[in-house]
Design an enzyme around this catalytic site. Structure first.
Site, mmCIF file in Angstrom:
data_model
loop_
_atom_site.group_PDB
_atom_site.id
_atom_site.type_symbol
_atom_site.label_atom_id
_atom_site.label_comp_id
_atom_site.label_asym_id
_atom_site.label_seq_id
_atom_site.Cartn_x
_atom_site.Cartn_y
_atom_site.Cartn_z
ATOM 1 C CE LYS A 142 -3.739 -2.639 2.160
ATOM 2 N NZ LYS A 142 -4.641 -2.797 3.421
ATOM 3 C CD GLN A 186 -3.485 -4.157 6.581
ATOM 4 O OE1 GLN A 186 -3.317 -3.214 5.705
ATOM 5 N NE2 GLN A 186 -4.014 -5.322 6.262
ATOM 6 C CG ASP A 197 -9.189 0.424 4.906
ATOM 7 O OD1 ASP A 197 -9.138 -0.023 3.807
ATOM 8 O OD2 ASP A 197 -8.489 -0.071 5.962
#
Ligand code: NDP
Length: 289
Positions: free
Chosen positions: A53, A97, A120
């Protein structure tokens, strides 16, 4: 093999080229898009995802800030970091994460992220907005799947779609996005009776199960589009260590009309949509100035 391959690498390269132009245009307006990534613990898969990412951000001209915490990190210190990033006007997106270590309340961490920086799309407010068909940050994996279907010209409106999996990060938002786009959606899970009866009548099958090669050719209607979200590492045998999806590519590609491979399908699209959400978050800031 008859199925058309839905190449997530090629589509991502095309989309990321445009996103890099958007990032440059925002930087020229004085807003340098910036994503903050928080990684807790040393889970090898999570470390690889975070590295990918961050690398994709750099390549697209998005600044990235990375914060690493040990496995035994105090949740309060991570929440403090999130509060500081929420307050920092130079940061447009915040990603934590998952999964987090046991001492964390995952829901509380996700809810701590400012809604406007939740790239997200896991914050309850973004989830609620998505379910009401309002503007929101869509979760990256299902959003990437929708982009794949769209770019391949696969009709969603009126289609019978089956989503296998009902997780908050893939299955449920996938079902909502397909519903909003006009599909008739069936969500299957571990309690579903006769799963194959559902998948066999579907025009679109989305597999998000987490079981290697779970969907086989005899479960798929001829000509259907099959999207493989799964990422599994084969544990034993001659293929040990290799990545595979939730779809048995060999048997399904002989029956389906279109299929996404693993690797090189949904995985790169997930990262591409993260970049897109971060740029969108930065654009909202630039437009408000
Ligand atoms: P979860 O483990 O959270 O969810 C799996 C779902 O599959 C559950 O809803 C479960 O049902 C269902 N399931 C399990 N066994 C069966 C079965 N025998 N029959 C029918 N349904 C079953 O996984 P995620 O949603 O987080 O991820 C799914 C896959 O996608 C994984 O391989 C993951 O690695 C991958 N992934 C890939 C991403 C990408 O970028 N490509 C991003 C995120 C995930 P129940 O709810 O009843 O337990």
């Amino acid at each position: 093999m008859s199925a058309r391959i839905l190449d997530g690498n090629a589509l991502s390269a095309q989309l990321r080229g445009r996103l890099a132009d958007d990032a440059a245009a925002l930087a020229a307006r004085g807003v340098q898009p910036c994503l903050a990534v928080i990684l807790v613990g040393g889970d090898p898969a999570s470390s690889v995802y975070v590295r990918n990412k961050v690398a994709a951000c750099e390549k697209a001209g998005i600044k990235s800030l990375r914060f690493d915490y040990p496995q035994d990190a105090d949740p309060a210190s991570v929440l403090e970091r999130i509060a500081a990033l929420n307050a920092d006007p130079a940061v447009h997106g915040i990603l934590v994460q998952l999964p987090l270590p046991r001492q964390f309340n995952e829901k509380a961490v996700l809810e701590a992220i400012a809604v406007g920086k939740d790239v997200d799309g896991f914050h309850a407010e973004n989830v609620g907005r998505l379910s009401q068909g309002q503007e929101a940050f869509f979760p990256c994996t299902p959003h990437g799947v929708m982009k794949m279907l769209e770019s391949a010209g696969i009709a969603v409106k009126g289609a019978d779609a089956v989503v296998i999996g009902r997780s908050n990060i893939v299955g449920k938002p996938m079902a909502v996005l397909l519903t909003n786009a006009g599909a008739t959606v069936t969500v299957c899970h571990s309690q579903t009776r006769d799963l194959a009866a559902h998948t066999r009548r579907a025009d679109i099958v989305i597999a998000a199960v987490g079981r290697p090669r779970f969907v086989t050719g005899d479960m798929v209607k001829p000509g259907a589009a099959v999207i493989d979200v799964g990422i599994n590492r084969i544990q034993d045998g001659p293929e040990a260590g290799k990545l595979c999806g939730d779809v048995d590519f060999a048997s399904v590609s002989a029956v389906a009309g279109a299929i996404s491979p693993v690797p090189g399908g949904v995985g790169p699209m997930t990262i591409t949509m993260l970049l897109a959400n971060t740029i969108e978050a930065a654009r909202r800031v630039a437009d408000k100035r």
